[in-house]
Design a protein around this motif. Structure first.
Motif, PDB file in Angstrom:
ATOM      1  N   ASP A  17     -45.076  95.417  51.890  1.00  0.00           N
ATOM      2  CA  ASP A  17     -44.625  96.699  51.345  1.00  0.00           C
ATOM      3  C   ASP A  17     -45.775  97.547  50.830  1.00  0.00           C
ATOM      4  O   ASP A  17     -45.536  98.605  50.227  1.00  0.00           O
ATOM      5  CB  ASP A  17     -43.648  96.459  50.181  1.00  0.00           C
ATOM      6  CG  ASP A  17     -42.388  95.744  50.643  1.00  0.00           C
ATOM      7  OD1 ASP A  17     -41.866  94.917  49.878  1.00  0.00           O
ATOM      8  OD2 ASP A  17     -41.953  96.023  51.779  1.00  0.00           O
ATOM      9  N   ARG A  18     -47.010  97.113  51.031  1.00  0.00           N
ATOM     10  CA  ARG A  18     -48.151  97.844  50.495  1.00  0.00           C
ATOM     11  C   ARG A  18     -49.144  98.199  51.595  1.00  0.00           C
ATOM     12  O   ARG A  18     -50.290  97.783  51.584  1.00  0.00           O
ATOM     13  CB  ARG A  18     -48.852  97.019  49.401  1.00  0.00           C
ATOM     14  CG  ARG A  18     -48.028  96.781  48.143  1.00  0.00           C
ATOM     15  CD  ARG A  18     -47.753  98.037  47.359  1.00  0.00           C
ATOM     16  NE  ARG A  18     -48.955  98.682  46.884  1.00  0.00           N
ATOM     17  CZ  ARG A  18     -49.506  98.467  45.684  1.00  0.00           C
ATOM     18  NH1 ARG A  18     -48.970  97.599  44.864  1.00  0.00           N
ATOM     19  NH2 ARG A  18     -50.595  99.109  45.324  1.00  0.00           N
ATOM     20  N   ASP A  21     -52.064  96.110  53.281  1.00  0.00           N
ATOM     21  CA  ASP A  21     -51.986  94.758  52.718  1.00  0.00           C
ATOM     22  C   ASP A  21     -51.055  93.878  53.539  1.00  0.00           C
ATOM     23  O   ASP A  21     -51.085  92.659  53.448  1.00  0.00           O
ATOM     24  CB  ASP A  21     -51.490  94.835  51.274  1.00  0.00           C
ATOM     25  CG  ASP A  21     -51.879  93.613  50.474  1.00  0.00           C
ATOM     26  OD1 ASP A  21     -51.089  93.181  49.607  1.00  0.00           O
ATOM     27  OD2 ASP A  21     -52.967  93.061  50.718  1.00  0.00           O
ATOM     28  N   GLU A  47     -49.913  84.001  46.133  1.00  0.00           N
ATOM     29  CA  GLU A  47     -49.828  83.271  44.870  1.00  0.00           C
ATOM     30  C   GLU A  47     -50.582  81.956  45.010  1.00  0.00           C
ATOM     31  O   GLU A  47     -50.379  81.195  45.950  1.00  0.00           O
ATOM     32  CB  GLU A  47     -48.363  83.024  44.523  1.00  0.00           C
ATOM     33  CG  GLU A  47     -48.133  82.705  43.061  1.00  0.00           C
ATOM     34  CD  GLU A  47     -48.389  81.241  42.720  1.00  0.00           C
ATOM     35  OE1 GLU A  47     -48.079  80.383  43.567  1.00  0.00           O
ATOM     36  OE2 GLU A  47     -48.894  80.975  41.628  1.00  0.00           O
ATOM     37  N   MET A  48     -51.445  81.701  44.055  1.00  0.00           N
ATOM     38  CA  MET A  48     -52.463  80.690  44.294  1.00  0.00           C
ATOM     39  C   MET A  48     -51.944  79.273  44.432  1.00  0.00           C
ATOM     40  O   MET A  48     -52.445  78.515  45.246  1.00  0.00           O
ATOM     41  CB  MET A  48     -53.545  80.748  43.211  1.00  0.00           C
ATOM     42  CG  MET A  48     -53.043  80.374  41.865  1.00  0.00           C
ATOM     43  SD  MET A  48     -54.225  79.584  40.781  1.00  0.00           S
ATOM     44  CE  MET A  48     -55.345  78.770  41.850  1.00  0.00           C
ATOM     45  N   ASP A  65     -56.060  88.080  56.381  1.00  0.00           N
ATOM     46  CA  ASP A  65     -55.888  88.868  55.156  1.00  0.00           C
ATOM     47  C   ASP A  65     -56.589  90.203  55.307  1.00  0.00           C
ATOM     48  O   ASP A  65     -57.523  90.363  56.115  1.00  0.00           O
ATOM     49  CB  ASP A  65     -56.474  88.099  53.972  1.00  0.00           C
ATOM     50  CG  ASP A  65     -56.007  88.627  52.636  1.00  0.00           C
ATOM     51  OD1 ASP A  65     -56.562  88.188  51.612  1.00  0.00           O
ATOM     52  OD2 ASP A  65     -55.094  89.487  52.600  1.00  0.00           O
ATOM     53  N   ALA A  66     -56.120  91.165  54.517  1.00  0.00           N
ATOM     54  CA  ALA A  66     -56.813  92.444  54.434  1.00  0.00           C
ATOM     55  C   ALA A  66     -57.995  92.305  53.498  1.00  0.00           C
ATOM     56  O   ALA A  66     -58.007  91.461  52.614  1.00  0.00           O
ATOM     57  CB  ALA A  66     -55.860  93.517  53.911  1.00  0.00           C
ATOM     58  N   CYS A  67     -58.982  93.150  53.698  1.00  0.00           N
ATOM     59  CA  CYS A  67     -60.124  93.155  52.793  1.00  0.00           C
ATOM     60  C   CYS A  67     -60.623  94.584  52.627  1.00  0.00           C
ATOM     61  O   CYS A  67     -60.215  95.486  53.358  1.00  0.00           O
ATOM     62  CB  CYS A  67     -61.249  92.254  53.304  1.00  0.00           C
ATOM     63  SG  CYS A  67     -62.133  92.922  54.732  1.00  0.00           S
ATOM     64  N   ARG A  68     -61.458  94.786  51.627  1.00  0.00           N
ATOM     65  CA  ARG A  68     -62.111  96.075  51.421  1.00  0.00           C
ATOM     66  C   ARG A  68     -63.580  95.816  51.131  1.00  0.00           C
ATOM     67  O   ARG A  68     -63.928  95.282  50.092  1.00  0.00           O
ATOM     68  CB  ARG A  68     -61.483  96.826  50.228  1.00  0.00           C
ATOM     69  CG  ARG A  68     -60.204  97.560  50.532  1.00  0.00           C
ATOM     70  CD  ARG A  68     -60.406  98.682  51.513  1.00  0.00           C
ATOM     71  NE  ARG A  68     -61.150  99.778  50.956  1.00  0.00           N
ATOM     72  CZ  ARG A  68     -60.592 100.878  50.437  1.00  0.00           C
ATOM     73  NH1 ARG A  68     -59.289 100.997  50.393  1.00  0.00           N
ATOM     74  NH2 ARG A  68     -61.337 101.843  49.964  1.00  0.00           N
ATOM     75  N   ASP A  89     -67.376  90.468  47.226  1.00  0.00           N
ATOM     76  CA  ASP A  89     -67.051  91.878  47.026  1.00  0.00           C
ATOM     77  C   ASP A  89     -66.125  92.432  48.097  1.00  0.00           C
ATOM     78  O   ASP A  89     -65.804  93.607  48.093  1.00  0.00           O
ATOM     79  CB  ASP A  89     -68.334  92.713  46.984  1.00  0.00           C
ATOM     80  CG  ASP A  89     -69.141  92.570  48.254  1.00  0.00           C
ATOM     81  OD1 ASP A  89     -70.085  93.360  48.444  1.00  0.00           O
ATOM     82  OD2 ASP A  89     -68.848  91.673  49.062  1.00  0.00           O
ATOM     83  N   ALA A  90     -65.684  91.588  49.007  1.00  0.00           N
ATOM     84  CA  ALA A  90     -64.864  92.103  50.104  1.00  0.00           C
ATOM     85  C   ALA A  90     -63.380  91.844  49.932  1.00  0.00           C
ATOM     86  O   ALA A  90     -62.563  92.495  50.546  1.00  0.00           O
ATOM     87  CB  ALA A  90     -65.322  91.497  51.424  1.00  0.00           C
ATOM     88  N   ALA A  92     -60.052  91.705  47.707  1.00  0.00           N
ATOM     89  CA  ALA A  92     -59.429  92.170  46.481  1.00  0.00           C
ATOM     90  C   ALA A  92     -58.711  91.020  45.806  1.00  0.00           C
ATOM     91  O   ALA A  92     -58.222  90.113  46.442  1.00  0.00           O
ATOM     92  CB  ALA A  92     -58.429  93.271  46.800  1.00  0.00           C
ATOM     93  N   ILE A  93     -58.676  91.083  44.504  1.00  0.00           N
ATOM     94  CA  ILE A  93     -57.858  90.120  43.775  1.00  0.00           C
ATOM     95  C   ILE A  93     -56.754  90.896  43.088  1.00  0.00           C
ATOM     96  O   ILE A  93     -56.956  92.030  42.702  1.00  0.00           O
ATOM     97  CB  ILE A  93     -58.688  89.335  42.745  1.00  0.00           C
ATOM     98  CG1 ILE A  93     -59.523  90.257  41.871  1.00  0.00           C
ATOM     99  CG2 ILE A  93     -59.563  88.334  43.426  1.00  0.00           C
ATOM    100  CD1 ILE A  93     -60.307  89.520  40.819  1.00  0.00           C
ATOM    101  N   SER A  94     -55.618  90.302  42.985  1.00  0.00           N
ATOM    102  CA  SER A  94     -54.519  91.024  42.365  1.00  0.00           C
ATOM    103  C   SER A  94     -54.785  91.135  40.874  1.00  0.00           C
ATOM    104  O   SER A  94     -55.575  90.394  40.315  1.00  0.00           O
ATOM    105  CB  SER A  94     -53.199  90.320  42.607  1.00  0.00           C
ATOM    106  OG  SER A  94     -53.022  89.306  41.671  1.00  0.00           O
ATOM    107  N   PHE A 127     -53.377 101.145  50.643  1.00  0.00           N
ATOM    108  CA  PHE A 127     -52.491 100.144  50.049  1.00  0.00           C
ATOM    109  C   PHE A 127     -51.301 100.805  49.349  1.00  0.00           C
ATOM    110  O   PHE A 127     -50.731 100.254  48.412  1.00  0.00           O
ATOM    111  CB  PHE A 127     -53.270  99.284  49.040  1.00  0.00           C
ATOM    112  CG  PHE A 127     -54.357  98.455  49.664  1.00  0.00           C
ATOM    113  CD1 PHE A 127     -55.670  98.879  49.658  1.00  0.00           C
ATOM    114  CD2 PHE A 127     -54.059  97.243  50.264  1.00  0.00           C
ATOM    115  CE1 PHE A 127     -56.680  98.105  50.241  1.00  0.00           C
ATOM    116  CE2 PHE A 127     -55.058  96.462  50.851  1.00  0.00           C
ATOM    117  CZ  PHE A 127     -56.376  96.905  50.830  1.00  0.00           C
TER     118      PHE A 127
END
Lengths: 164, 435
Positions: A17-18, A21, A47-48, A65-68, A89-90, A92-94, A127
């Motif tokens: 939904d994002r 992502d 979720e880890m 996974d997506a990355c930035r 740095d690539a 994202a963490i929630s 996102f």
């Protein structure tokens, strides 16, 4: 002695939904029915502990996974996590959990990283809540899917050669 | 990476990534060695959802609101269903009430375990993060993971899945678990209780800055139990009101310098919600085991040191495991799984105790149950003023630190509140004006 059943897992990470992502789950969806039977397929929010549970019992894992990272949108990179950690740095963490980087490194530190652990990262650009995949990211989906399919078929072939 | 420019105004910028939903910005002004002001801004996703809910059926609200937060979706669902049920005048029976407490136990266990082990403990032990900490404290980290997993399993069993549960509805649940299904989790929860007790012992051994303030503590209080879903709103300064009076005593205001709404008492005072408030206002409602664990950890019946909130959270995990076992042992499968829902034009209110504190919801419904107005006040926004005051009060002791070390102290102070931003190792954009 009975040989333990090999566990190969494909995990698409992200929130569908994002916007971009959702690229991980989208790749997984496109591969439904296309992979060797021994491959478990999962779409996870990231979720880890759920991720941890899958990875610590797997023999081979491919994560999408997506990355930035600042690269061109839709760029695809492949990381062998056993060889080296993901670039910090690539990914994202929630705001509210432990991200894929930390989960994988925790597994490594605790001695539970799967023997084969590959991450396909697709450079994301948007996102926004409710948005569809951006054009360049959507274009990357079949490319990644083909690569992932090829990897699992190769693993399957190696497994059959070992069993022979 | 942090960048520091050495000028009369120092700016520390932390690069963070686009998927990070929150943006934390903190600016301190220091003059003559004294902190003159502090401004903290935390993004609030619930504000978007208030608008999203307008025009939707009240029966869609639990599923929509579950997506506000990936760590405390149950809290949002519980406040949602209780507020809507309050509006339409229905109440679920005791069996459904117990099941709702049970799923909330799962959330407290997993949320608090995540915070204690993955986010906050590294601060106290001098590690950069949980991975760093796991190299020396692998056994403890495994314990935290086991606790989180136990909480997740409980949520998944009752809620349908760990993240954004799908089984919660207005009036009850879509499906209630059978007794044998819950009993299958009993051993896991007994082990979790042992882990929780060991967690209390572990965190009680940390060194804590000796910092206290005269907080106005606000939480639910119930006549017979440690509060989850029901109770009156009380404070340690004499407040004792029904939830429907929340907006008469608490006010939100838009702070010009930020996108956030800040919540204060109508007299202008800040207040504090969350484990410290809950514990201090309800110690006598904890189970005997949890009370003893608190005493053994050196806690009294109240606690006003925010750095000890990590110990209080650990005690609450003990309580949640203990309470979960009690409910499972006495479980009677609710029948039916949900009471009938008959909508009417109405307004309803509810507050439940999310892991981070009081979570207030209010809904205005049309005759057919369509939501015409929604108000969601999360614990993090209620704590923002208090967090700012903590930073002003405490940061002054650390001004001799360099900016990177100072930023770390600020983050640790903010993490006392476990707000919806603290999981990033370096989440603050810190702007220090030391001119």
């Amino acid at each position: 002695m009975q040989r333990r059943q090999t566990c190969h897992v494909l995990i698409g990470l992200g929130n569908p939904d994002r916007g971009d992502d959702g690229v991980g789950p989208r790749v997984v969806e496109s591969l439904q029915g296309q992979l060797p039977q021994c491959v478990h397929i999962e779409k996870l929010a990231g979720e880890m502990t759920v991720l941890f549970n899958w990875l610590e019992r797997a023999d081979a894992v491919i994560l999408v996974d997506a990355c930035r990272s600042g690269a061109l949108a839709g760029s695809i990179r492949r990381f062998d996590v056993v060889a080296a950690p993901l670039p910090s740095d690539a990914f994202a963490i929630s705001t509210h959990g432990v991200g894929i980087n930390e989960t994988l490194e925790l597994l490594r530190v605790l001695g539970n990283l799967p023997p084969i652990c590959i991450v396909y990262a697709i450079e994301a650009t948007c996102f926004d809540a409710g948005a569809a995949l951006s054009e360049p990211v959507a274009a990357a989906v079949p490319v990644v899917a083909t690569a992932v399919q090829s990897e699992f078929e190769c693993l399957q072939a190696n497994m059959e050669r070992f069993d022979a | 990476m942090n960048k520091v420019s050495i000028m009369s105004r120092k700016t520390i910028k932390v690069d963070y990534l686009a998927r990070v939903e929150g943006e934390g910005a903190f600016k301190i002004v220091v003059r003559d060695g004294v902190v003159r002001s502090a401004e903290l801004n935390i993004f609030e996703p619930p504000r978007f959802f208030e608008a999203l809910l307008r025009g939707r059926s009240c029966e869609e609200a639990p599923d929509i609101n579950a997506r506000i937060c990936g760590i405390c979706p149950v809290a949002y669902q519980m406040s949602t269903v209780h507020a809507i049920e309050n509006a339409i005048g229905i109440s679920v029976g005791q069996a459904l009430r117990e099941l709702r407490r049970l799923i909330y136990c799962g959330e407290w266990i997993e949320s608090h375990a995540l915070h204690v082990y993955m986010l906050h403990a590294p601060d106290f032990l001098g590690f950069d993060g949980v991975v760093d900490m796991a190299r020396k404290h692998g056994e403890q980290v495994r314990r935290g993971l086991a606790l989180k997993k136990a909480g997740n399993q409980l949520i998944a069993l009752i809620g349908g899945r760990e993240i954004h549960p799908i089984n919660v509805r207005v009036g009850g649940f879509y499906r209630t678990p059978q007794r044998r299904e819950l009993l299958q989790l009993r051993d896991t929860l007994k082990q979790a209780l042992e882990h929780a007790l060991n967690t209390v012992r572990w965190v009680a051994s940390f060194e804590f800055p000796d910092r206290e303030r005269d907080y106005t503590l606000v939480a639910l209080r119930h006549p017979g139990e440690y509060p989850f879903n029901e109770g009156r709103i009380v404070s340690n300064k004499g407040l004792d009101i029904p939830v429907s009076h929340y907006e008469k005593h608490f006010a939100e205001s838009h702070v010009e310098r930020s996108t956030a709404l800040h919540s204060r008492l109508r007299g202008g005072q800040s207040y504090l919600v969350g484990p410290l408030a809950r514990y201090s206002l309800n110690f006598d409602r904890l189970s005997p085991l949890a009370q003893q664990a608190a005493r053994d950890a050196g806690l009294g019946p109240t606690c006003s040191n925010p750095y000890r909130s990590i110990v209080v959270r650990a005690v609450e995990v003990v309580y949640a495991c203990d309470e979960a076992l009690r409910i499972i042992d006495s479980y009677v499968e609710p029948d039916p799984a949900a009471v009938p829902v008959q909508t009417r034009a109405s307004r309803g209110y509810a507050a439940t105790e999310a892991p981070r504190g009081l979570l207030y919801h209010s809904y205005q419904l049309d005759e057919d149950g369509t939501i015409s107005k929604a108000s969601i006040v999360p614990p993090t926004s209620q704590n923002q003023a208090s967090i700012e005051e903590d930073l002003v009060s405490f940061v002054g002791c650390y001004l001799d630190l360099d900016d990177i070390a100072l930023q770390h102290r600020c983050e640790q102070t903010v993490r006392n509140y476990d707000p919806c931003i603290s999981c990033a190792t370096h989440f603050l954009r810190l702007d220090i004006d030391r001119a």
